[in-house]
Design an enzyme around this catalytic site. Structure first.
Site, PDB file in Angstrom:
ATOM      1  N   GLU A  24      56.142 -17.917 -10.868  1.00  0.00           N
ATOM      2  CA  GLU A  24      56.003 -16.450 -10.951  1.00  0.00           C
ATOM      3  C   GLU A  24      57.074 -15.726 -10.140  1.00  0.00           C
ATOM      4  O   GLU A  24      57.783 -16.338  -9.329  1.00  0.00           O
ATOM      5  CB  GLU A  24      54.612 -16.023 -10.476  1.00  0.00           C
ATOM      6  CG  GLU A  24      54.358 -16.330  -9.009  1.00  0.00           C
ATOM      7  CD  GLU A  24      53.357 -15.393  -8.373  1.00  0.00           C
ATOM      8  OE1 GLU A  24      53.554 -14.159  -8.431  1.00  0.00           O
ATOM      9  OE2 GLU A  24      52.367 -15.890  -7.798  1.00  0.00           O
ATOM     10  N   LYS A 158      43.676 -16.551  -1.649  1.00  0.00           N
ATOM     11  CA  LYS A 158      44.021 -16.097  -0.310  1.00  0.00           C
ATOM     12  C   LYS A 158      42.775 -15.770   0.501  1.00  0.00           C
ATOM     13  O   LYS A 158      41.841 -15.164  -0.012  1.00  0.00           O
ATOM     14  CB  LYS A 158      44.915 -14.856  -0.384  1.00  0.00           C
ATOM     15  CG  LYS A 158      46.296 -15.179  -0.880  1.00  0.00           C
ATOM     16  CD  LYS A 158      47.152 -13.936  -0.929  1.00  0.00           C
ATOM     17  CE  LYS A 158      48.185 -14.051  -2.019  1.00  0.00           C
ATOM     18  NZ  LYS A 158      47.628 -13.894  -3.368  1.00  0.00           N
TER      19      LYS A 158
HETATM   20  N1  PSU Z   1      50.539 -15.760  -4.087  1.00  0.00           N
HETATM   21  C1  PSU Z   1      51.390 -15.625  -3.041  1.00  0.00           C
HETATM   22  N2  PSU Z   1      51.993 -14.430  -2.868  1.00  0.00           N
HETATM   23  C2  PSU Z   1      51.815 -13.394  -3.752  1.00  0.00           C
HETATM   24  C3  PSU Z   1      50.922 -13.558  -4.860  1.00  0.00           C
HETATM   25  C4  PSU Z   1      50.320 -14.754  -4.958  1.00  0.00           C
HETATM   26  O1  PSU Z   1      51.566 -16.567  -2.280  1.00  0.00           O
HETATM   27  O2  PSU Z   1      52.443 -12.358  -3.583  1.00  0.00           O
HETATM   28  C5  PSU Z   1      50.741 -12.449  -5.892  1.00  0.00           C
HETATM   29  C6  PSU Z   1      50.492 -13.140  -7.244  1.00  0.00           C
HETATM   30  O3  PSU Z   1      51.455 -12.652  -8.147  1.00  0.00           O
HETATM   31  C7  PSU Z   1      49.101 -12.735  -7.655  1.00  0.00           C
HETATM   32  C8  PSU Z   1      49.021 -11.366  -7.029  1.00  0.00           C
HETATM   33  O4  PSU Z   1      48.924 -12.742  -9.044  1.00  0.00           O
HETATM   34  O5  PSU Z   1      49.614 -11.598  -5.728  1.00  0.00           O
HETATM   35  C9  PSU Z   1      47.617 -10.851  -6.964  1.00  0.00           C
HETATM   36  O6  PSU Z   1      47.681  -9.472  -6.854  1.00  0.00           O
HETATM   37  P1  PSU Z   1      46.344  -8.595  -7.074  1.00  0.00           P
HETATM   38  O7  PSU Z   1      45.445  -9.006  -5.934  1.00  0.00           O
HETATM   39  O8  PSU Z   1      46.809  -7.160  -6.982  1.00  0.00           O
HETATM   40  O9  PSU Z   1      45.806  -8.937  -8.434  1.00  0.00           O
END
Ligand code: PSU
Ligand code: MN
Length: 293
Positions: A24, A158
């Site tokens: 990604e 996370k």
């Molecule tokens: N994992 C990481 N760093 C990130 C992300 C994931 O180590 O920045 C990003 C991914 O792209 C994931 C997004 O899909 O954070 C989730 O964002 P939200 O909580 O707004 O859906």
């Protein structure tokens, strides 16, 4: 016609029927500071190559889905400002308006599937945020895992999230959550969230077998492959938890909401842990790339 362009390296792998791993780009533009973001993206690609597969980093550039980013392109994206953060909801708009955006887990899954790639490595997926019972903040990554047939290798979700609720939603959506090599569901920076993962497998071959069986059954959606952070890069829960609490408090006080929440928390944790959270993040993404390959 789908506005999708494969890099020469990805095209060659596809023509040869060689294994590909999607990567990604939101982690590059919104997840890590420059220049560690660019260096990590390159290191992660190198891990995939070293393990015998071809990396396909995905982003939208000027209204076109790029599958595989060449060096100069990656460099520019890593330093760019005002890049959109694309999830399922934004992908078509970004393309139609010929804009540039980084793909989250959800959007990367969609693009990988369009390119015929079934395996994707990242850091951690989005999930159910703490306080979701009032904010309704649930990442579109979860619904995507229920919809698009791509196996996503991540270090769990996370620890800034509500992990019990995240696991409940994944169960409701019918997404297999497979911990690799341990019973516990990992919590990104920490190996153990204190929660048991619903499923456990000890080898990549088993995970691949389960992926293929879903396809055979015609089941929609992919798998969450939860690979714990390497031992030497881990930040134990007891150490990271107070920092997470503080970052969450600050986010609430400052009214940070929607798409800004995850990038805000990652950036604050980087400061509060004096860079340790980033070191762990880099180590776990590389580890995930290896398993995905
Ligand atoms: N994992 C990481 N760093 C990130 C992300 C994931 O180590 O920045 C990003 C991914 O792209 C994931 C997004 O899909 O954070 C989730 O964002 P939200 O909580 O707004 O859906
Ligand atoms: Mn959200």
């Amino acid at each position: 016609m789908i506005p999708l362009l494969c890099s020469p390296e990805v095209r060659a792998a596809r023509e040869a029927g060689a294994p590909l791993v999607a990567l990604e780009s939101t982690i590059i533009t919104h997840g890590m500071p420059w220049p560690q973001n660019r260096d990590t993206a390159l290191a992660v690609e190198a891990e995939v190559r070293a393990a015998g597969a071809t990396p396909a980093t995905i982003a939208v550039l000027d209204g076109q889905i790029h599958v595989g980013l060449e060096r100069g392109v990656l460099d520019r994206l890593a330093q760019a400002s005002g890049v959109m953060k694309l999830s399922r909801a934004d992908l078509a708009v970004c393309l139609a308006q010929r804009r540039t955006g980084a793909t989250t887990v959800a959007a990367t899954m969609i693009c990988a599937h369009l390119a015929g790639i079934e395996v994707f490595a990242t850091g951690g997926i989005g999930g159910v945020h703490r306080g979701a019972e009032s904010s309704f903040d649930i990442s579109a990554d979860l619904q995507e895992l229920a919809t698009t047939p791509v196996s996503v290798v991540a270090a769990g979700a996370k620890a800034i999230l509500d992990l019990p609720k995240t696991l409940e939603v994944l169960e409701t959506l019918g997404v297999p959550v497979i911990a690799v090599g341990q019973d516990a569901f990992p919590a990104f920076w920490s190996r153990d969230s204190g929660l048991r993962a619903p499923l456990r497998m000890d080898t990549a071959a088993e995970v691949a077998g389960a992926h293929r069986m879903r396809r055979t059954l015609g089941l929609a959606g992919g798998q969450l492959v939860a690979n714990p952070v390497p031992v030497d890069a881990e930040i134990p829960r007891s150490e990271i938890d107070p920092f997470i609490a503080r970052a969450l408090d600050e986010a609430a006080q400052q009214g940070v909401a929607a798409k800004a929440v995850t990038p805000f928390l990652l950036a604050r944790l980087y400061e509060l842990t004096q860079g340790r959270s980033l070191a762990a993040n880099i180590a776990l993404v590389k580890h995930n790339a290896r398993l995905a390959a």
